[in-house]
Design an enzyme around this catalytic site. Structure first.
Site, PDB file in Angstrom:
ATOM      1  N   LYS A  49       0.850  -1.203   0.000  1.00  0.00           N
ATOM      2  CA  LYS A  49       0.000   0.000   0.000  1.00  0.00           C
ATOM      3  C   LYS A  49       0.879   1.245   0.000  1.00  0.00           C
ATOM      4  O   LYS A  49       0.632   2.208  -0.726  1.00  0.00           O
ATOM      5  CB  LYS A  49      -0.921  -0.007   1.236  1.00  0.00           C
ATOM      6  N   GLN A  93      -4.951  -1.521   9.689  1.00  0.00           N
ATOM      7  CA  GLN A  93      -4.838  -2.824   9.042  1.00  0.00           C
ATOM      8  C   GLN A  93      -5.446  -3.913   9.926  1.00  0.00           C
ATOM      9  O   GLN A  93      -5.176  -3.983  11.121  1.00  0.00           O
ATOM     10  CB  GLN A  93      -3.353  -3.124   8.751  1.00  0.00           C
ATOM     11  N   ASP A 116     -11.369   2.889   4.406  1.00  0.00           N
ATOM     12  CA  ASP A 116     -11.912   1.542   4.202  1.00  0.00           C
ATOM     13  C   ASP A 116     -13.444   1.538   4.144  1.00  0.00           C
ATOM     14  O   ASP A 116     -14.042   0.506   3.836  1.00  0.00           O
ATOM     15  CB  ASP A 116     -11.509   0.639   5.376  1.00  0.00           C
TER      16      ASP A 116
HETATM   17  N1  GUN Z   1      -6.906  -6.701   5.879  1.00  0.00           N
HETATM   18  C1  GUN Z   1      -7.139  -7.391   4.741  1.00  0.00           C
HETATM   19  N2  GUN Z   1      -7.785  -6.618   3.840  1.00  0.00           N
HETATM   20  C2  GUN Z   1      -7.960  -5.407   4.430  1.00  0.00           C
HETATM   21  C3  GUN Z   1      -8.562  -4.189   3.989  1.00  0.00           C
HETATM   22  O1  GUN Z   1      -9.083  -4.050   2.875  1.00  0.00           O
HETATM   23  N3  GUN Z   1      -8.539  -3.176   4.898  1.00  0.00           N
HETATM   24  C4  GUN Z   1      -7.992  -3.316   6.132  1.00  0.00           C
HETATM   25  N4  GUN Z   1      -8.040  -2.261   6.951  1.00  0.00           N
HETATM   26  N5  GUN Z   1      -7.430  -4.432   6.559  1.00  0.00           N
HETATM   27  C5  GUN Z   1      -7.406  -5.477   5.705  1.00  0.00           C
END
Ligand code: GUN
Length: 275
Positions: A49, A93, A116
């Site tokens: 990311k 995360q 998100d």
């Molecule tokens: N863990 C796995 N996929 C995601 C996601 O799309 N967002 C977040 N915050 N954690 C994740």
């Protein structure tokens, strides 16, 4: 002939447009990622990311915490980030360490910075059919991919396997909003194959090999959200790709399907949260 839904190609196309959009912005987007614990997959995702953000000219910071971080520490950090004018997007995360109440943490994120789309405000808007600030990244990525290939959703039977807050629940709502008929299945669903055989579109978000060749009708559109290492250490998805791709009309591969689209959506969301 089966068509492969190429998430990498679409991600690159989205990134190209986003790069020039970011270049022209006076207030640059800035993404803060909180990573608690040492989960190896999460570390890879978060690095990825950060790398993508930097490639696009998006500022990004990763705030690392050890596994034993307290809830209070995380809440205080989120409060600081909520009030920081230089931070336009916040991502915590998941998964979080077991002793942390993830709902309490997510609820603390300002909805305007909730990249998100997981806070009660944004998920409430989504579930009531209103516009949230942003849509959750993986579901948004799936719809972008389906739209790119001109796959019609209205009136189609979409079967979703999985009921997570990150994927299963929001994608079901988003498909409903697009006038699909939606069935959500999960680990306790009886006679799963009887239901999946009626799917025009099948979305599997389970994280284990669950979709085999005899579970689908011909010409089904298959979206594989799962990504994990199989017993031989090979990256794999929920779907038996080699067999299912013989009868599917479209299928997303793992890797190279939904994964890149999740990142593309995260970057889109990050840019769109700048006001
Ligand atoms: N863990 C796995 N996929 C995601 C996601 O799309 N967002 C977040 N915050 N954690 C994740």
């Amino acid at each position: 002939m089966t068509i492969i839904l190429d998430g990498k190609k679409l991600r690159d196309k989205i990134f190209e447009k986003l790069k020039s959009r970011v270049d022209s912005m006076t207030t640059k987007p800035s993404l803060a990622v909180i990573l608690a614990g040492e989960d190896p997959s999460s570390q890879i995702y978060v690095n990825n990311k950060k790398k993508c953000a930097e490639k696009l000219g998006i500022n990004s910071i990763v705030i690392n915490y050890p596994e034993n971080v307290s809830e209070t520490e995380l809440l205080e950090k989120i409060e600081t980030l909520n009030n920081d004018k230089n931070v336009t997007a916040i991502l915590v995360q998941l998964p979080l360490p077991n002793h942390i109440n993830k709902f309490k943490i997510i609820d603390a994120i300002s909805p305007q910075k909730d990249v998100d789309g997981l806070t009660p405000y944004n998920s409430g808007k989504l579930f009531s059919g209103e516009e949230p600030y942003v849509y959750p990244c993986t579901p948004r990525g799936i719809l972008l991919l389906l739209d790119e290939y001109g796959i019609e959703l209205e009136g189609k039977h979409a079967v979703v396997i999985g009921r997570s807050n990150l994927v299963g629940k929001p994608i079901a709502q988003m498909l409903l909003k697009r006038n699909a008929t939606v069935t959500t299945c999960h680990s306790k669903t009886k006679n799963l194959a009887d239901i999946t055989k009626t799917a025009d579109i099948l979305i599997s978000a389970v994280g284990k090999k669950i979709v085999g060749e005899n579970m689908l009708k011909n010409n089904c559109v298959v979206i594989d959200v799962g990504i994990f290492r199989d017993e031989n250490g090979k990256i794999s998805g929920d779907v038996d790709f080699d067999k299912v791709s013989q009868t599917a009309s479209y299928i997303s591969p793992v890797p190279g399907g939904v994964g890149p689209m999740t990142i593309a959506s995260l970057m889109l969301n990050t840019v769109e949260l700048v006001k």
